[in-house]
Structure formats: C-alpha cells, structure tokens
Motif scaffolding. Structure first.
Motif, PDB file in Angstrom:
ATOM      1  N   MET A  34      29.038  18.147   4.159  1.00 14.22           N
ATOM      2  CA  MET A  34      30.446  18.496   4.223  1.00 14.22           C
ATOM      3  C   MET A  34      30.735  19.475   3.102  1.00 14.22           C
ATOM      4  O   MET A  34      30.544  19.160   1.921  1.00 14.22           O
ATOM      5  CB  MET A  34      31.353  17.271   4.066  1.00 14.22           C
ATOM      6  CG  MET A  34      32.845  17.653   4.032  1.00 14.22           C
ATOM      7  SD  MET A  34      33.936  16.308   3.524  1.00 14.22           S
ATOM      8  CE  MET A  34      33.726  15.216   4.919  1.00 14.22           C
ATOM      9  N   VAL A 180      27.631  25.587  13.386  1.00 17.87           N
ATOM     10  CA  VAL A 180      27.797  24.304  12.703  1.00 17.87           C
ATOM     11  C   VAL A 180      26.809  24.152  11.550  1.00 17.87           C
ATOM     12  O   VAL A 180      26.694  23.080  10.966  1.00 17.87           O
ATOM     13  CB  VAL A 180      27.636  23.119  13.685  1.00 17.87           C
ATOM     14  CG1 VAL A 180      28.774  23.096  14.687  1.00 17.87           C
ATOM     15  CG2 VAL A 180      26.281  23.168  14.389  1.00 17.87           C
ATOM     16  N   THR A 200      35.048  24.598  10.126  1.00 12.44           N
ATOM     17  CA  THR A 200      35.282  23.668  11.235  1.00 12.44           C
ATOM     18  C   THR A 200      36.780  23.675  11.528  1.00 12.44           C
ATOM     19  O   THR A 200      37.582  23.205  10.721  1.00 12.44           O
ATOM     20  CB  THR A 200      34.821  22.247  10.864  1.00 12.44           C
ATOM     21  OG1 THR A 200      33.483  22.303  10.344  1.00 12.44           O
ATOM     22  CG2 THR A 200      34.866  21.324  12.074  1.00 12.44           C
ATOM     23  N   TYR A 203      39.357  20.883  10.884  1.00 13.25           N
ATOM     24  CA  TYR A 203      39.630  20.451   9.507  1.00 13.25           C
ATOM     25  C   TYR A 203      40.578  21.401   8.779  1.00 13.25           C
ATOM     26  O   TYR A 203      40.646  21.389   7.552  1.00 13.25           O
ATOM     27  CB  TYR A 203      38.325  20.319   8.718  1.00 13.25           C
ATOM     28  CG  TYR A 203      37.516  19.105   9.094  1.00 13.25           C
ATOM     29  CD1 TYR A 203      37.860  17.839   8.633  1.00 13.25           C
ATOM     30  CD2 TYR A 203      36.400  19.207   9.918  1.00 13.25           C
ATOM     31  CE1 TYR A 203      37.119  16.727   8.971  1.00 13.25           C
ATOM     32  CE2 TYR A 203      35.657  18.109  10.266  1.00 13.25           C
ATOM     33  CZ  TYR A 203      36.023  16.857   9.796  1.00 13.25           C
ATOM     34  OH  TYR A 203      35.279  15.761  10.152  1.00 13.25           O
ATOM     35  N   TRP A 229      39.230  13.770  12.627  1.00 16.12           N
ATOM     36  CA  TRP A 229      38.308  14.073  11.530  1.00 16.12           C
ATOM     37  C   TRP A 229      37.103  13.136  11.518  1.00 16.12           C
ATOM     38  O   TRP A 229      35.973  13.569  11.272  1.00 16.12           O
ATOM     39  CB  TRP A 229      39.051  14.006  10.202  1.00 16.12           C
ATOM     40  CG  TRP A 229      39.958  15.181   9.969  1.00 16.12           C
ATOM     41  CD1 TRP A 229      40.130  16.261  10.796  1.00 16.12           C
ATOM     42  CD2 TRP A 229      40.802  15.409   8.836  1.00 16.12           C
ATOM     43  NE1 TRP A 229      41.032  17.134  10.244  1.00 16.12           N
ATOM     44  CE2 TRP A 229      41.462  16.642   9.045  1.00 16.12           C
ATOM     45  CE3 TRP A 229      41.068  14.689   7.674  1.00 16.12           C
ATOM     46  CZ2 TRP A 229      42.363  17.169   8.124  1.00 16.12           C
ATOM     47  CZ3 TRP A 229      41.967  15.215   6.762  1.00 16.12           C
ATOM     48  CH2 TRP A 229      42.609  16.441   6.979  1.00 16.12           C
ATOM     49  N   GLU A 232      34.803  14.080  14.518  1.00 16.40           N
ATOM     50  CA  GLU A 232      34.101  15.342  14.246  1.00 16.40           C
ATOM     51  C   GLU A 232      32.956  15.099  13.267  1.00 16.40           C
ATOM     52  O   GLU A 232      31.839  15.595  13.451  1.00 16.40           O
ATOM     53  CB  GLU A 232      35.074  16.362  13.665  1.00 16.40           C
ATOM     54  CG  GLU A 232      34.501  17.749  13.466  1.00 16.40           C
ATOM     55  CD  GLU A 232      34.640  18.639  14.686  1.00 16.40           C
ATOM     56  OE1 GLU A 232      33.610  19.194  15.133  1.00 16.40           O
ATOM     57  OE2 GLU A 232      35.769  18.791  15.194  1.00 16.40           O
ATOM     58  N   THR A 236      28.877  15.363  14.101  1.00 15.72           N
ATOM     59  CA  THR A 236      28.158  16.336  13.267  1.00 15.72           C
ATOM     60  C   THR A 236      27.003  15.669  12.535  1.00 15.72           C
ATOM     61  O   THR A 236      25.925  16.255  12.383  1.00 15.72           O
ATOM     62  CB  THR A 236      29.121  16.997  12.272  1.00 15.72           C
ATOM     63  OG1 THR A 236      30.166  17.663  12.998  1.00 15.72           O
ATOM     64  CG2 THR A 236      28.405  18.008  11.390  1.00 15.72           C
ATOM     65  N   VAL A 243      30.160  20.099   8.354  1.00 12.61           N
ATOM     66  CA  VAL A 243      31.574  20.358   8.573  1.00 12.61           C
ATOM     67  C   VAL A 243      32.125  21.064   7.340  1.00 12.61           C
ATOM     68  O   VAL A 243      31.636  20.857   6.220  1.00 12.61           O
ATOM     69  CB  VAL A 243      32.389  19.072   8.856  1.00 12.61           C
ATOM     70  CG1 VAL A 243      31.893  18.387  10.121  1.00 12.61           C
ATOM     71  CG2 VAL A 243      32.357  18.120   7.671  1.00 12.61           C
TER      72      VAL A 243
END
Length: 294
Positions: A34, A180, A200, A203, A229, A232, A236, A243
């Motif tokens: 992330m 991604v 993303t 977000y 969220w 997702e 992912t 993300v």
C-alpha cells in the motif's frame, strides 16, 4: 457537435506504450503493498479552478482547513499507527502555510512535488516548466527538500510533462490509473521515463467524502467507503499487487472521515502481508530489482 477533423487526428496507438508492469517481489515478509499518500493542496485546490476564488473567503476556508485542523490530525493518526506516508504538497501551500509543511517533514514523512498553483496540465500549456520550477524552488527554500516523487494536479498528464519530469530528475510519478503494480514509463521517443506508482481510483477520498458549494455531491457514509476500501485491498492482496491512496487533509482530516481512515488503517495493519510505506521506498524496491539486485 463532433469535430471530424479532430477525430481523424487521434493516433492509432495506446496513450501509454510502457511495457506491462514487471512482477518484482515485495520485500519479505510482504506479498502486497500500500502506497500511503496524501495530496496537500490547501487553498490552491480552489484558486486553480478560478483565481477569483482567492477573494471568496468561505470557498477558501475549505482549503484553509488543511493547515488549521486536517493535517495536524492526520499527523497524529499516523504517529499513533507508527506509519510513514508521502505528502505531495503544492509549492503555494508550502509558501502560504510553512508551519504545516514543516510539521510534515519534522514527523519524518516524505515530501513530494504537486505543482505550484495546482494547475491542470493540458497539452501545449506554456506554463508547465514554470509550474515545475517554482514548485521545486519553494520546497527547497522552505523545507530544504529536493523531492524525488511527483503527483500531477488533477491527476492529469501530458507528454511535455512526462519529458520535463525526467529532465528535472524526478525518480517516480504517481498519477496514472492503468495498472496495479509499479512500472516504468516510455517516452514518445522511446527513451525510459519515470517509474510510475499507479493510483487506485477508489482510494481518492475527494470522490467519496467532500461536498462543497462549487463541487456539490453526496457524501458517502463511512460504512460504504470502508467496504469499498477493504474489498479493494483484499482482492489486491490476492493478486500480490499494490493499492495507492489519494487522501486530502481537507477531506480525510475532518472528523467522520478521520474515523473512517482510522478504521481502515487498523484493518490494513492487521494484514501481515501488506507493506504500508512511502512512494520513495516502493520506487527503491523497483530500482533494486530492475538493476538485477535482490
């Protein structure tokens, strides 16, 4: 009415000719990532739409919330979670709110370039170079920082901008929404561009949580956004991908939205396979593997 000449001029090539993102591994023990990032626009989010807004004091107060409340609250939250993030800050915001910008740096977060006046990059715009240079100058003079990361205002790009960023030594950008995982841009002349850390779209808190007089929309309740969220992130993670958040202190620094972010970060930190980090660290990981180093 459609302009047939304009339609005929559309090139029969993809807008982005970069190779597919390589599946470089994340640092152990992580299997996904992330990129935790914030866009600090302050009042420039509003004056970039219309310079006359500078005289509309209530409109400006939406952006002013960042320095007065939003950014301090977000810094407190990140400290509680022991997380480091990247803050893409406009040069204007650094000039107008130096104490806010200094507090971000003092807390150990990465500072990224986000233009100077938060102007929308459009093909042929003569001010693209000036926007970049003024942004670099403000960050250097006020904070002593030469950023390696860039996020385009309004999330828009042109080929002129892509070339200029390489010339100015930017290592990574984070604006495109076409992958991604990180990848390297290819310029129109075939030369390598910056590393891209794709955004993303789900977000982007502005889409879910900010309603203003000049951008009226319904605010999504916490439960809806948290569900989006989490889903997702979970998918992912299954993909082993990444993300990227686009959070704004004038949105996520407000009480209900801060509570939402707190709950989401609590969930994300409970996932031991997710590497929550800055753009600089993700770009460094990409560069190591691109160079053939483990």
């Amino acid at each position: 009415m459609l302009d047939s000449n304009a339609l005929q001029s559309i090139p029969l090539t993809p807008a982005n000719t970069a190779d597919p993102a390589p599946e470089y591994p994340w640092p152990k023990p992580y299997n996904s990532a992330m990129f935790l990032s914030f866009d600090v626009d302050a009042e420039s989010a509003w004056t970039s739409k219309d310079a006359v807004h500078a005289q509309r004091l209530i409109t400006m107060s939406y952006g002013g919330y960042e320095a007065r409340v939003g950014t301090p609250k977000l810094l407190e939250l990140l400290d509680q979670f022991d997380l480091k993030a990247t803050f893409f800050v406009t040069g204007w915001s650094v000039e107008a709110h130096p104490a806010m910008a200094e507090s971000i740096l003092k807390a150990g977060h990465e500072i990224g370039h986000h233009g100077y006046h938060h102007l929308l990059p459009d093909p042929g715009d003569p001010w693209i170079e000036e926007e970049l240079e003024r942004g670099f100058e403000a960050l250097k003079r006020r904070l002593g920082v030469r950023p390696t990361g860039y996020r385009a205002p309004y999330g828009e790009f042109t080929e002129e901008l892509r070339v200029a960023l390489v010339r100015h030594g930017i290592v990574y950008t984070s604006s495109f929404r076409d992958d991604v995982r990180p990848y390297r841009h290819r310029l129109a002349d075939g030369k390598p561009g910056t590393i891209e850390l794709p955004v993303t779209a789900s977000y982007d808190d502005w889409m879910h949580g900010l309603s203003a007089r000049f951008s009226p929309r319904s605010i999504f309740p916490k439960e809806h956004v948290l569900s989006i969220w989490k889903d997702e992130l979970d998918e992912t993670r299954d993909w082993g991908a990444m993300v990227t958040t686009v959070l704004h202190p004038q949105c996520s620094g407000r009480p209900m939205r801060l509570r939402l972010l707190r709950e989401f970060l609590t969930y994300a930190k409970s996932c031991p396979d997710v590497w929550i980090t800055t753009g600089e660290k993700i770009a460094e990981n990409f560069l190591r593997h691109e160079a053939g180093k483990s």
